[in-house]
Structures are given as C-alpha cells and as structure tokens.
Design a protein around this motif. Structure first.
Motif, mmCIF file in Angstrom:
data_model
loop_
_atom_site.group_PDB
_atom_site.id
_atom_site.type_symbol
_atom_site.label_atom_id
_atom_site.label_comp_id
_atom_site.label_asym_id
_atom_site.label_seq_id
_atom_site.Cartn_x
_atom_site.Cartn_y
_atom_site.Cartn_z
ATOM 1 N N PRO A 179 8.889 14.658 -8.644
ATOM 2 C CA PRO A 179 9.108 13.468 -9.472
ATOM 3 C C PRO A 179 10.403 12.725 -9.158
ATOM 4 C CG PRO A 179 8.298 15.271 -10.807
ATOM 5 C CD PRO A 179 8.576 15.842 -9.450
ATOM 6 N N LYS A 180 11.469 13.473 -8.907
ATOM 7 C CA LYS A 180 12.735 12.818 -8.598
ATOM 8 C C LYS A 180 12.658 12.057 -7.275
ATOM 9 C CE LYS A 180 17.682 13.694 -8.090
ATOM 10 N NZ LYS A 180 18.752 14.746 -8.091
ATOM 11 N N SER A 181 12.067 12.693 -6.277
ATOM 12 C CA SER A 181 11.903 12.031 -4.975
ATOM 13 C C SER A 181 10.999 10.808 -5.089
ATOM 14 C CB SER A 181 11.315 13.018 -3.951
ATOM 15 O OG SER A 181 12.196 14.094 -3.730
ATOM 16 N N LYS A 182 9.933 10.964 -5.889
ATOM 17 C CA LYS A 182 9.024 9.836 -6.098
ATOM 18 C C LYS A 182 9.755 8.645 -6.721
ATOM 19 C CE LYS A 182 5.102 10.694 -8.127
ATOM 20 N NZ LYS A 182 4.048 10.867 -9.181
ATOM 21 N N LYS A 183 10.582 8.934 -7.710
ATOM 22 C CA LYS A 183 11.310 7.861 -8.395
ATOM 23 C C LYS A 183 12.280 7.169 -7.444
ATOM 24 C CE LYS A 183 14.155 7.020 -12.485
ATOM 25 N NZ LYS A 183 14.787 7.639 -13.690
ATOM 26 N N VAL A 184 13.015 7.963 -6.657
ATOM 27 C CA VAL A 184 13.990 7.374 -5.718
ATOM 28 C C VAL A 184 13.280 6.572 -4.642
ATOM 29 C CG1 VAL A 184 15.730 7.902 -3.975
ATOM 30 C CG2 VAL A 184 15.732 9.140 -6.151
ATOM 31 N N PRO A 218 0.818 -1.230 0.000
ATOM 32 C CA PRO A 218 0.000 0.000 0.000
ATOM 33 C C PRO A 218 0.843 1.268 0.000
ATOM 34 C CG PRO A 218 -0.880 -1.606 1.549
ATOM 35 C CD PRO A 218 0.444 -2.137 1.115
ATOM 36 N N LEU A 219 1.919 1.284 0.802
ATOM 37 C CA LEU A 219 2.745 2.481 0.879
ATOM 38 C C LEU A 219 3.491 2.720 -0.432
ATOM 39 C CD1 LEU A 219 3.921 4.843 2.424
ATOM 40 C CD2 LEU A 219 5.605 3.285 3.438
ATOM 41 N N VAL A 220 4.055 1.677 -1.019
ATOM 42 C CA VAL A 220 4.800 1.826 -2.270
ATOM 43 C C VAL A 220 3.865 2.289 -3.387
ATOM 44 C CG1 VAL A 220 6.097 0.599 -4.057
ATOM 45 C CG2 VAL A 220 6.589 0.173 -1.643
ATOM 46 N N ILE A 221 2.671 1.728 -3.441
ATOM 47 C CA ILE A 221 1.707 2.126 -4.474
ATOM 48 C C ILE A 221 1.318 3.594 -4.315
ATOM 49 C CG2 ILE A 221 -0.663 1.789 -5.282
ATOM 50 C CD1 ILE A 221 -0.280 -1.215 -4.698
ATOM 51 N N LEU A 222 1.097 4.006 -3.063
ATOM 52 C CA LEU A 222 0.741 5.405 -2.824
ATOM 53 C C LEU A 222 1.880 6.352 -3.217
ATOM 54 C CD1 LEU A 222 -1.174 5.209 0.579
ATOM 55 C CD2 LEU A 222 -2.106 5.811 -1.661
ATOM 56 N N GLY A 281 11.660 1.555 -2.256
ATOM 57 C CA GLY A 281 10.580 0.792 -1.624
ATOM 58 C C GLY A 281 10.312 -0.518 -2.336
ATOM 59 N N ALA A 282 10.318 -0.487 -3.676
ATOM 60 C CA ALA A 282 10.061 -1.707 -4.445
ATOM 61 C C ALA A 282 11.167 -2.740 -4.228
ATOM 62 C CB ALA A 282 9.937 -1.364 -5.920
ATOM 63 N N VAL A 283 12.427 -2.279 -4.231
ATOM 64 C CA VAL A 283 13.553 -3.203 -4.020
ATOM 65 C C VAL A 283 13.485 -3.820 -2.629
ATOM 66 C CG1 VAL A 283 16.060 -3.343 -3.756
ATOM 67 C CG2 VAL A 283 15.080 -2.105 -5.696
#
Length: 296
Positions: free
Chosen positions: A127-132, A114-118, A137-139
């Motif tokens: 956008p840069k912070s979101k990508k990092v 849920p947190l990673v999806i949000l 989070g995904a890894v």
C-alpha cells in the motif's frame, strides 16, 4: 499603387517554404520517436506489474520508469510544437487543427493513464509503495500533459495576416513588429518585389507605380500552381502570349506560386508602355529583425 488598392494586400494564404516543411518533417520524426519510447516505457511498466515485480519492492525502478515516460513524452511534445511553428495547420480545418496542435497532450495521456490506473488498482502491491508510485505518476502525468497542450497554436491564417503586416511594415520603413521568423523571409521577398514592380510601372497615370503583376494561371482552376512561375509587368508581354493569365498584387502572385519576378524588366517595360527611365535599380528593402516565436 493603383488607386483602388487596399493599404494591406490580402493573400489567399501563407505557404510554408520547402525548407520549413523539411524542418517540420524532421522535428515530427524525432517527436514520434520520443513518443514511441515513452509508450514503450509504459508497456514495460505494465508487463512488470503483471509479473508482480513491484509487489514487495523495486519502487525506485517503477519511479524511474514513470520519470522516463515523462521525459520522453515532454521531449516529443516540445519537438512537435516546434514543427507546428514551421508548418502549421489551417484553423478553418477544425478537426485537423485541434489534433495537430494538441497531439502532444493526447499522446502523453495515452503514455501515462493505463499505467497509473493499473498501479492504483493493483491489489498485490504494498500500500505504501502504491501510494507513492501512484501519486508520483499522477503528478508527472498532469505536468507532462499541461506542457503538451498548445495554448496559442499557430495557424496558416495567422501567418498570412502576419506576413502581410510584416511586408507592409518593411515597405513603409516602420518597426517590424509583425515579422516573426516564420514569415519574415517571405514578407521580405514580397516587399522587395513590390518595390521593384512599383519602380518599373511608373507612368503618367501612376506616378508612384503600381502593385499589380501578371502570371500564368494555375491549371484546371487550382488555387496554386504545382510549379513555380514568373510574374510579369503586364499581360501583353511575349512570355504570356496565348496563356491563361491571372493578375493581382505581388502578394497574390506569391500565393499562387508565381514567386519569381521577371529578369527582363526593361524589355517588358517597352512591351507594356512604361517609361524605361523608371527602371533604375531598386535597393532592397531593409531586412526585418525577426521577433521571437510566439509562446505555445
């Protein structure tokens, strides 16, 4: 051994000792606490996201939350696996077996997804912070989930097989390759009691003794007695008078919670018609060298 006895005893199942059950319960409580903290970290992250705390900064805080979730999720999974090695589920109970052994992976997904999806869907975050943050989070989610998976889960059926193999190896003086720490103590007890019974039941028809004992049957047709019972050398002994009696190998007696050998061996030899000269003290079988627990 009796003429028609198989080389390896077959018991109904391996039973966790009281110590193993208590240890498993403690480990599961600590695992649950770790998972609660991990999910609490996720909730905190979600709340901060909705408060727009990460829109223009605070990336280290968000990464810290994700790392904290991973640490506690992994810790919970490792503790849960250790508990399952002490008190495993039955493989025949398919649903429970799956859930009990893969619960670490399931909880980890709940703590991360849920947190990673949000994070990935947040339109207000830089956008840069979101990508990092999303990538980290995904890894972490994948890593923690893979660690939470039990790849070779233990089972009651596997421990039963190992216990019997271990007992046979001890009795035969062979290398104790099947004696994992979880089954070694019970296998040792079975092997020692089997040797004692064989020494006490020698007669003309069975010069090497027998591996058959007698005990009070579980009440109401149950598979196992609620209380511990003593097993005896024959059904004619006085403690079994007017009782419903089961018989079988020492291993089968243990399976029904008859796990204590009679202390009145000489008296029972007389009552059963065995020669008391065969009742010389039997040295315990050598203790096995426990093998490392199987990798999960």
């Amino acid at each position: 051994m009796t003429d028609n006895k198989p080389t390896v005893d077959v018991t109904k199942d391996w039973q966790a000792t009281q110590g193993q059950k208590s240890g498993a319960t403690r480990l599961r409580l600590f695992a649950a606490l770790s998972w609660v903290i991990a999910i609490g970290g996720e909730i905190a992250g979600i709340v901060l996201l909705y408060k727009h705390k990460f829109d223009q900064g605070n990336l280290p805080l968000l990464i810290g939350i994700l790392v904290g979730i991973a640490i506690f999720a992994i810790a919970g999974s490792l503790l849960w696996k250790a508990a399952n090695r002490k008190d495993p589920a039955r493989e025949s109970d398919t649903f429970r077996f799956f859930v009990q052994n893969q619960l670490g992976a399931i909880i980890t997904l709940i703590a991360f997804l849920p947190l990673v999806i949000l994070i990935l869907n947040d339109k207000n975050m830089d956008p840069k912070s979101k990508k990092v943050a999303g990538g980290i989070g995904a890894v972490l989610a994948v890593l923690a989930t893979l660690i939470g998976v039990s790849y070779q889960p233990p089972s009651v059926e596997q421990y039963t097989q190992d216990m019997n193999s271990c007992a046979e190896q001890i009795k035969a003086g062979q290398p104790t390759t099947a004696c994992s720490p979880e089954v070694a103590a019970q296998a040792q007890a079975i092997a020692t009691d089997s040797t004692t019974v064989a020494a006490a039941t020698k007669d003309a028809a069975h010069p090497n003794g027998q591996d058959i004992v007698y005990w009070i049957a579980p009440e109401n047709g149950a598979a196992k007695s609620d209380t511990e019972h003593v097993f005896h050398l024959c059904a004619a002994v006085s403690p079994l008078k007017d009782k419903t009696v089961n018989s079988g190998s020492v291993t089968e007696a243990y399976a029904q919670n008859a796990i204590r050998i009679t202390k009145q061996i000489e008296m029972e030899q007389k009552q059963c018609g065995f020669a008391t000269a065969a009742a010389a003290p039997v040295a315990p079988a050598p203790a096995p060298a426990p093998a490392p627990a199987p990798a999960q």
